[in-house]
Enzyme design. Structure first.
Site, PDB file in Angstrom:
ATOM      1  N   HIS A 160       0.814  -1.213   0.000  1.00 49.22           N
ATOM      2  CA  HIS A 160       0.000   0.000   0.000  1.00 49.22           C
ATOM      3  C   HIS A 160       0.853   1.271   0.000  1.00 49.22           C
ATOM      4  CE1 HIS A 160       0.884   0.678   4.297  1.00 49.22           C
ATOM      5  NE2 HIS A 160       0.702  -0.626   4.449  1.00 49.22           N
ATOM      6  N   ASP A 161       0.380   2.278  -0.708  1.00 42.73           N
ATOM      7  CA  ASP A 161       0.974   3.627  -0.725  1.00 42.73           C
ATOM      8  C   ASP A 161       2.364   3.669  -1.354  1.00 42.73           C
ATOM      9  OD1 ASP A 161      -1.094   5.186   1.024  1.00 42.73           O
ATOM     10  OD2 ASP A 161      -0.577   3.438   2.247  1.00 42.73           O
ATOM     11  N   GLY A 200       4.765  -1.293   2.656  1.00 41.33           N
ATOM     12  CA  GLY A 200       4.041  -0.055   2.401  1.00 41.33           C
ATOM     13  C   GLY A 200       4.930   1.172   2.341  1.00 41.33           C
TER      14      GLY A 200
END
Length: 270
Positions: free
Chosen positions: A118-119, A136
């Site tokens: 994520h991100d 992440g």
């Protein structure tokens, strides 16, 4: 070409030249560029955007929920740049914030079973070999190669033109154009990659001077680089400036050359 067994949400507008294979799933709100190919059993979750010519191979999942224990909103976007190839079993997770983005640039190759957490923000022309694991908030610059099985800690930055060796364990930042391997070890500059990129000889020489000046001994790298930039002794050309400026940011500290006895090796790979 949409296979009869594929499940494509009625709200999705597919270009005439898109190809969706057997048992693939394309959820609501997905944007699909021209010439995309979505392989058999692939899944493209809501909120994902595929640029022109993207390939999502079998069993890949784009836009899956972040892998974290805390509750996260079912929002955010995943953007895959034009002509990028996601091979079998690749996973790209959506961000943790409603307005966030997990992005993979154009002309990338994500080999089988690699993972983008994520991100993350992945630049253009990046290669992730088989089984690469990005946690992440990892940022990877343009033209970087990450070898098979390498694991990268959350919030790590890997600069443009760098190379990470297979099975490496990276929990600190890797500066642009450097070679990192094993556990947070720098093994010189990626000179072979620089030459293949047709970087001018003068720029490569300036980069070498920057590398040696930064890793000249123990101590605070940020402070040393700040002094170098103030004195303007090295970094006369743009690649060298980019190398030096990298040390002004980040949250994780920096990978360093491996130790040989009591002295640090600062060799530049040819």
């Amino acid at each position: 070409m949409i296979h009869p067994t594929a499940c494509v949400h009625p709200s999705v507008v597919l270009p005439a030249d898109a190809d969706v294979g057997e048992f693939a799933v394309v959820e609501a709100g997905v944007a699909v560029g021209g010439g995309c190919r979505i392989g058999a059993h692939a899944v493209v979750r809501a909120g994902s955007e595929l640029g022109d010519g993207v390939v999502v191979d079998s069993f890949a999942v784009v836009g899956g929920a972040p892998q974290m224990r805390a509750a996260v909103p079912a929002a955010g976007r995943v953007r895959i740049g034009a002509r990028t190839v996601l091979r079998e079993g690749v996973t790209v997770n959506r961000p943790t914030q409603p307005e966030g983005v997990t992005s993979v640039g154009a002309d990338c190759m994500l080999m089988a079973n690699s993972h983008v957490g994520h991100d993350c923000a992945i630049g253009d022309g990046v290669t992730l070999a088989n089984n690469v694991m990005l946690a992440g908030h990892v940022h990877i610059g343009d033209g970087t190669f990450v070898g098979g099985g390498a694991g990268v800690h959350q919030f790590v930055r890997i600069g443009s033109g760098a190379m990470v060796g297979g099975n490496a364990s990276i929990s600190y930042d890797v500066p642009p154009y450097a070679i990192a391997a094993e556990r947070n070890q720098i093994h010189g500059l990626n000179v072979v990659g620089l030459r293949r990129s047709k970087m001018a000889h003068g720029a490569i020489a300036d980069l070498k001077r920057c590398y040696h000046a930064v890793y000249a001994g123990p101590g605070d790298l940020r402070a040393r680089v700040a002094g170098l930039m103030q004195q303007q002794r090295v970094g006369a050309m743009e690649p060298g400036q980019r190398f030096l400026q990298f040390f002004a940011g980040g949250k994780r500290g920096f990978c360093r050359p491996r130790l040989r006895g009591s002295a640090e090796s600062i060799a530049v790979a040819d």
